[in-house]
Design a protein around this motif. Structure first.
Motif, PDB file in Angstrom:
ATOM      1  N   UNK B  80     -18.438  33.266  56.802  1.00 56.04           N
ATOM      2  CA  UNK B  80     -19.146  34.100  55.826  1.00 56.04           C
ATOM      3  C   UNK B  80     -20.037  35.124  56.541  1.00 56.04           C
ATOM      4  N   UNK B  81     -20.687  34.702  57.614  1.00 59.56           N
ATOM      5  CA  UNK B  81     -21.579  35.616  58.347  1.00 59.56           C
ATOM      6  C   UNK B  81     -20.773  36.707  59.054  1.00 59.56           C
ATOM      7  N   UNK B  82     -19.635  36.343  59.620  1.00 58.02           N
ATOM      8  CA  UNK B  82     -18.800  37.350  60.285  1.00 58.02           C
ATOM      9  C   UNK B  82     -18.274  38.356  59.258  1.00 58.02           C
ATOM     10  N   UNK B  83     -17.898  37.872  58.076  1.00 61.05           N
ATOM     11  CA  UNK B  83     -17.419  38.792  57.035  1.00 61.05           C
ATOM     12  C   UNK B  83     -18.532  39.721  56.572  1.00 61.05           C
ATOM     13  N   UNK B  84     -19.714  39.162  56.443  1.00 59.74           N
ATOM     14  CA  UNK B  84     -20.863  39.952  56.003  1.00 59.74           C
ATOM     15  C   UNK B  84     -21.141  41.067  57.020  1.00 59.74           C
ATOM     16  N   UNK B  85     -21.068  40.720  58.282  1.00 59.39           N
ATOM     17  CA  UNK B  85     -21.365  41.680  59.328  1.00 59.39           C
ATOM     18  C   UNK B  85     -20.268  42.733  59.466  1.00 59.39           C
TER      19      UNK B  85
END
Lengths: 78, 199
Positions: B80-85
Motif C-alpha cells: 500500500x505504501x509503495x502504491x501510494x508513493x
C-alpha cells in the motif's frame, strides 16, 4: 582481495555470513587498507543513522484519530 | 498464526472494541514506521495504516489459518505504501548509480586520498541527526527508490531477517541483500560528501 571485492561483501561481513576463509581474507585486507577501514566505519555508522532516522513514532493525535475512525468502522461493521 | 492474534481476530469478528484496540497497540506503531519509511510523508503513512486496519476490521475472518498476521500486515502495508508513493514522489528519486562508489581498474576506490580516507564515524549520533547532516540524510532517504527504502526499514529498523523481508516484498533473498547494501552505500556516499571534509 581488492577494495572493490571487500566493499561488495560488507553487508555479509556485518551479518557474520562469510565463510571462515573469506572472513580471514577480508580481515587481512582491512589490516592493510586504511581506506577500507574508513569505508567500513562509515558504512556501519550510516546503517545506524538511517535506522535511527527511520525509527519514527506515530503522533498521538494521529493515534487518536485512527482509533476513533476504526471504532466507528467496527460499529458499522457490526 | 500466533494464538493471541487468532483470539483477538475472533473477538474482533464478534465486534469487540477491546480486541481492535489490542491489535492497534500491537501493530500500529510498526505499520506507521514502515509506511512512513516508504512514503516519507505523514499524511500518506496515516492513510496506509488506516486502510490496512479497515481491511482487518472488515475481513478479519479471512485471516484464519493463514501465516502470521504480523507478516501479512508487513506485506500489505509495504504494498500500500509503495502504491501510494508511486503516484506522488517519483520526481524526488534519483538514479542510485550516481551515488555508488566508483573503482579504478585495479579495484581501488576512485577519488583523492582525503576522500577515500574520510572517516566521520566518530561524530556522535545526536550531532549527525541534527542540523545540516540531518538534512542531508533525509534528502538522501527521500531520493532512494521506494523499494530500497522498504528493505532498509524492514531490515535495519524492524530487524527482520533477509528471508522474512524477501517474503514480504516478494523478491529473492539475493535481491533483498543487494538492495540493502546499495541503499546503505548510496546514503554513505552522500553523507561523506557533506561530512568528510569536517571529520
Amino acid at each position: 582481495m581488492t577494495c572493490q571485492e571487500a566493499i561488495a561483501i560488507l553487508a555479509d561481513y556485518l551479518e557474520m555470513a562469510l565463510t571462515p576463509s573469506v572472513l580471514e581474507e577480508l580481515e587481512r585486507h582491512f589490516a592493510g587498507c586504511e581506506p577500507c577501514r574508513a569505508y567500513l566505519a562509515t558504512y556501519k555508522k550510516t546503517r545506524d543513522l538511517a535506522a535511527a532516522a527511520n525509527r519514527v513514532e506515530m503522533p498521538e493525535e494521529m493515534k487518536r484519530r485512527l482509533r476513533e475512525f476504526l471504532l466507528e468502522q467496527l460499529r458499522q461493521n457490526g | 498464526m500466533n494464538g493471541d492474534d487468532l483470539a483477538l481476530l475472533a473477538s474482533l469478528r464478534a465486534g469487540d472494541a477491546a480486541a481492535l484496540e489490542a491489535l492497534m497497540r500491537r501493530y500500529s506503531s510498526r505499520m506507521y514506521r514502515l509506511a512512513y519509511g516508504i512514503t516519507r510523508n505523514q499524511a500518506d503513512a496515516e492513510e496506509v495504516v488506516q486502510d490496512v486496519f479497515v481491511t482487518i476490521v472488515r475481513k478479519g475472518q479471512t485471516f484464519e489459518g493463514r501465516a502470521a498476521l504480523g507478516s501479512w500486515i508487513y506485506r500489505v502495508t509495504t504494498n500500500a505504501a509503495l502504491n501510494k508513493r508511486r503516484g506522488k514522489r517519483l520526481e524526488l528519486e534519483t538514479s542510485l548509480e550516481e551515488h555508488l562508489p566508483g573503482f579504478d581498474a585495479d579495484g581501488h576506490r576512485e577519488g583523492d586520498r582525503a576522500w577515500v580516507l574520510a572517516d566521520w564515524s566518530a561524530t556522535p549520533e545526536h550531532e549527525l541527526l541534527a542540523g545540516e547532516a540531518r538534512a542531508v540524510l533525509h534528502r538522501a532517504l527521500d531520493a532512494l527508490p521506494g523499494h530500497y527504502r522498504a528493505v532498509l526499514v524492514l531490515r535495519d529498523v524492524e530487524e527482520l531477517s533477509n528471508e522474512q523481508v524477501a517474503q514480504i516484498v516478494g523478491e529473492s533473498v539475493a535481491s533483498v541483500k543487494s538492495r540493502l547494501h546499495r541503499a546503505r552505500m548510496a546514503l554513505r556516499e552522500q553523507l561523506t560528501r557533506q561530512l568528510g571534509s569536517k571529520a
